[in-house]
Design an enzyme around this catalytic site. Structure first.
Site, PDB file in Angstrom:
ATOM      1  N   HIS A  66      46.374 -14.875  11.714  1.00  0.00           N
ATOM      2  CA  HIS A  66      45.780 -14.172  13.022  1.00  0.00           C
ATOM      3  C   HIS A  66      45.525 -14.982  14.013  1.00  0.00           C
ATOM      4  O   HIS A  66      45.408 -16.253  14.069  1.00  0.00           O
ATOM      5  CB  HIS A  66      44.501 -13.529  12.201  1.00  0.00           C
ATOM      6  CG  HIS A  66      43.815 -12.445  12.996  1.00  0.00           C
ATOM      7  ND1 HIS A  66      44.661 -11.242  13.374  1.00  0.00           N
ATOM      8  CD2 HIS A  66      42.582 -12.391  13.692  1.00  0.00           C
ATOM      9  CE1 HIS A  66      43.914 -10.548  14.076  1.00  0.00           C
ATOM     10  NE2 HIS A  66      42.725 -11.118  14.329  1.00  0.00           N
TER      11      HIS A  66
ATOM     12  N   CYS B 172      49.121  -9.101  16.317  1.00  0.00           N
ATOM     13  CA  CYS B 172      47.961  -9.893  16.881  1.00  0.00           C
ATOM     14  C   CYS B 172      48.023 -10.952  17.934  1.00  0.00           C
ATOM     15  O   CYS B 172      47.346 -10.858  18.853  1.00  0.00           O
ATOM     16  CB  CYS B 172      47.117 -10.465  15.869  1.00  0.00           C
ATOM     17  SG  CYS B 172      48.000 -11.746  14.939  1.00  0.00           S
TER      18      CYS B 172
ATOM     19  N   ASP C  39      37.846 -10.230  19.226  1.00  0.00           N
ATOM     20  CA  ASP C  39      39.109 -10.035  18.445  1.00  0.00           C
ATOM     21  C   ASP C  39      39.677  -8.719  18.879  1.00  0.00           C
ATOM     22  O   ASP C  39      39.182  -7.525  18.637  1.00  0.00           O
ATOM     23  CB  ASP C  39      39.000  -9.902  17.270  1.00  0.00           C
ATOM     24  CG  ASP C  39      40.484 -10.044  16.290  1.00  0.00           C
ATOM     25  OD1 ASP C  39      41.368  -9.651  16.893  1.00  0.00           O
ATOM     26  OD2 ASP C  39      40.139 -10.104  15.058  1.00  0.00           O
TER      27      ASP C  39
END
Length: 671
Positions: free
Chosen positions: A461, A417, A477
């Site tokens: 994250h 991520c 995201d």
């Protein structure tokens, strides 16, 4: 044995308890202090066995110096841990001069105190159970110190200590619930940064993927209503606005214009935050991190707490480093608008990039932006590129060089991520769109038993926020474009067949979440820990007053103290009455109890023992009436006579029990 000597029974429990008390501190003590503890214990054992003599003054002085030097050299500076270390040294050195009972009393009192210091570092359920056993050992040493018979078995002494502590439990509960709460001793800052783990205030490629290999608990969240879906559980922790070409980092705290708390005036930037609805209330119990940031759902509302506040970028900041488990309550609006207007200084800050480096990505961003009608379309184009081209979401990304953005985006295309969030933010800034990286946690595991969400390190994250005209800061995201399963189902589902989830910890309970029985056990244990942390560790003055105020009108400290004393002495009186009633009953020793059972068995067959009839006469009479049982009757009587009148190992009644059992079987079966 004189009244001044230490009974053998007490000394044995004292040495065992000492080892049990010091054991939890071993990992925090310098190696030579541990060696000193072992040496003092062995010396005391040798003295007891008569092999060594008591140490002289020079040896004692040497041991004291070794202990002090060991503590001084083992710690940098003075604080709580060195103080506990000195206490442990004094505790073990006292063994070398413990010759009389008054010395033993000092050692026992020190043992209780050292046991208490263990809770400065650990307050979990297993540790509490362990310390309960250790305290029982210390109490057994105290009981043994007041026993006059040296042959008493240590197990009986331990049992007596357990009974004494068991009788104190009701009083302990009354004091815990009603005694006015004060700040616990373990809020004293520790010497070192304990439990410094979790997300960092910087982010480089590979940082979060390394963190995702851990199953350590970060925090637990309990909601006042329904738990939001996992796709909305973006736990905001840090906002990174600086990029040096390799690493993203936070701006200094002074750049945010102060904290926003309800009990203070509103800072100017608060006018740009709009709470639009979808309100959720929740409480969080966060584990020690050794850092200042707190986690919340976006966008959190300010609170009146004196030790934390909301920062301009909609994250919460604690004034104190989180060195111990902490509980806090928040309310967030999942529908929000942050920074409806963006000042020139903040626009410059959130579009700034290094003057050089990652040139190919800059050119790609410029080309794509020229083809887009507006910033929103450009955002969608970059997401579509991640979605349609051969990008891979993995916990095993390859190492990147100096131009990490170029290498990831145009060459390796394998990352976690932080790779996608960092690259996406870079591309936004390269096109002149304000953007920043947000680091925290996503999702969590819902525990239906305790009705709460547990967030672990592997839930770490990173995502991006871009500023769009008329919308403010919008969460984007990029991971969702590459691995949508990560957002909807968690990390394990997103990794698919890669088999890298917690690969470094094959015995982790989290790897067996799909095994129904193990998962049920794990959730039960986790729920128990939440209740413990909420109502025992987290039983703060505010929680106490809030809980009791629901049952007691106009509650204040004075009334609370009066209620505590009333309930305390009432419980104490009840316990005293129970003990008096129990002591008034005649205790029957095991030998006579077995013989009375023998008489009952014969009475059930019509062979009633007469009042005052001697055992031998009773045996002769019953044997004549029941010749088939004569051998068994005589055997029971002989054993009873030996143990009662000739003191033949009175404490051991097993032989008598077997004889009575044999008689009963023979009477029932006839053979």
């Amino acid at each position: 044995m004189t009244g001044y000597q230490i009974p053998r029974n007490s000394l044995a429990w004292m040495l065992i308890a000492q080892a049990g008390v010091i054991a939890p501190h071993v990992s925090r003590l310098p190696l030579w202090v541990v060696a000193l503890c072992i040496g003092c214990g062995l010396w005391r054992v040798m003295v007891y066995q008569g092999r060594w003599s008591w140490p002289g003054k020079r040896v004692k002085v040497l041991f004291v110096l070794l202990g002090i030097v060991g503590v001084v050299l083992g710690y940098s500076g003075f604080g709580l841990e060195p103080a506990v270390g000195l206490l442990v040294v004094a505790f073990v050195l006292k063994l070398l001069e413990m010759q009389r009972k008054h010395d033993a009393y000092v050692v026992i009192l020190l043992a209780f105190f050292v046991a208490m210091t263990g809770f400065l570092f650990n307050q979990t359920i297993p540790f509490t159970l362990y310390m309960s056993i250790v305290v029982t050992m210390i109490t057994a040493a105290l009981v043994g110190l007041n026993q006059t018979l040296s042959h008493l078995h240590p197990v009986k002494t331990f049992k007596t200590a357990g009974v004494l502590l068991g009788q104190s439990i009701p009083l302990m509960v009354v004091l815990f619930v009603f005694f006015p709460r004060v700040g616990p001793l373990w809020t004293v800052p520790l010497q070192r940064d304990v439990a410094q783990s979790g997300v960092s205030d910087t982010m480089s490629p590979g940082d979060i993927s390394e963190l995702a290999q851990s199953d350590e608990l970060v925090f637990r969240a309990t909601f006042g209503g329904d738990v939001p879906p996992s796709t909305q559980l973006y736990w905001r922790g840090l906002v990174l606005t600086r990029f040096d070409g390799t690493q993203w980092s936070q701006a200094p705290a002074s750049a945010y214009g102060g904290l926003w708390r309800l009990d203070q005036g509103k800072p100017g930037w608060s006018e740009n935050i709009q709470f639009r609805g979808n309100e959720v209330s929740y409480s969080i119990i966060i584990e020690p991190t050794g850092r200042n940031w707190l986690f919340s759902l976006t966008a959190p509302q300010p609170t009146s707490s004196n030790d934390m506040g909301m920062v301009r970028d909609a994250r919460f900041y604690s004034l104190d480093v989180i060195r111990n488990q902490r509980r806090y309550q928040l309310t967030s609006n999942l529908d929000y608008r942050l920074d409806r207007e963006l000042s020139d200084s903040w626009r410059a800050r959130t579009t700034r990039l290094p003057e050089s480096g990652n040139q190919r990505t800059r050119e790609l961003a410029a080309s794509m932006y020229d083809q887009a009608a507006d910033p929103r379309e450009y955002v969608n184009q970059v997401l579509q590129m991640f979605r349609e081209q051969e990008f891979v979401y993995t916990l095993r990304p390859p190492a990147l060089g100096e131009n990490s953005i170029d290498e990831f985006l145009l060459e390796t295309r394998r990352g976690f991520c932080e790779h996608y969030a960092g690259t996406f933010t870079f591309m936004m800034r390269a096109a002149g769109i304000p953007a920043r990286v947000v680091v925290g946690y996503l999702g969590g595991e819902y525990n239906p038993i305790g009705d709460y969400v547990s967030v672990y390190e592997f839930d770490a994250h990173a995502w991006t926020e871009v500023w769009l005209q008329g919308e403010g800061w919008v969460r984007v995201d990029p991971t969702s474009a590459v691995a949508p399963a990560r957002i909807e189902s968690g990390l394990e589902a997103a990794l698919g067949d890669e088999d890298s989830f917690l690969a470094n910890d094959p015995l982790s309970w989290q790897r067996f979440r799909n095994t129904l029985l193990l998962s049920e056990i794990r959730l039960q244990i986790a729920a128990m820990r939440l209740y413990w942390d909420s109502w025992v560790i987290g039983y703060t003055p505010d929680v106490q007053m809030g809980l009791l105020a629901g049952y007691i009108e106009d509650l204040n400290i004075r009334k609370l103290g009066f209620i505590m004393l009333t309930v305390f002495f009432s419980v104490l009186g009840i316990i005293g009455l129970i003990l008096l009633m129990k002591r008034s009953r005649r205790e029957i020793d095991p030998v006579n109890r077995e013989y009375l059972d023998f008489c009952k068995i014969l009475a059930s067959y019509g062979l009633q023992r007469k009042t005052g009839e001697a055992p031998l006469h009773f045996a002769t009479r019953t044997a004549e009436s029941r010749p088939d049982l004569a051998d068994a009757i005589n055997r029971v009587t002989d054993i009873y006579m030996d143990k009662t009148y000739f003191q033949d190992d009175v404490a051991d009644v097993r032989e008598l029990k077997r004889a009575v059992r044999s008689l009963k079987v023979k009477a029932l079966t006839g053979h």
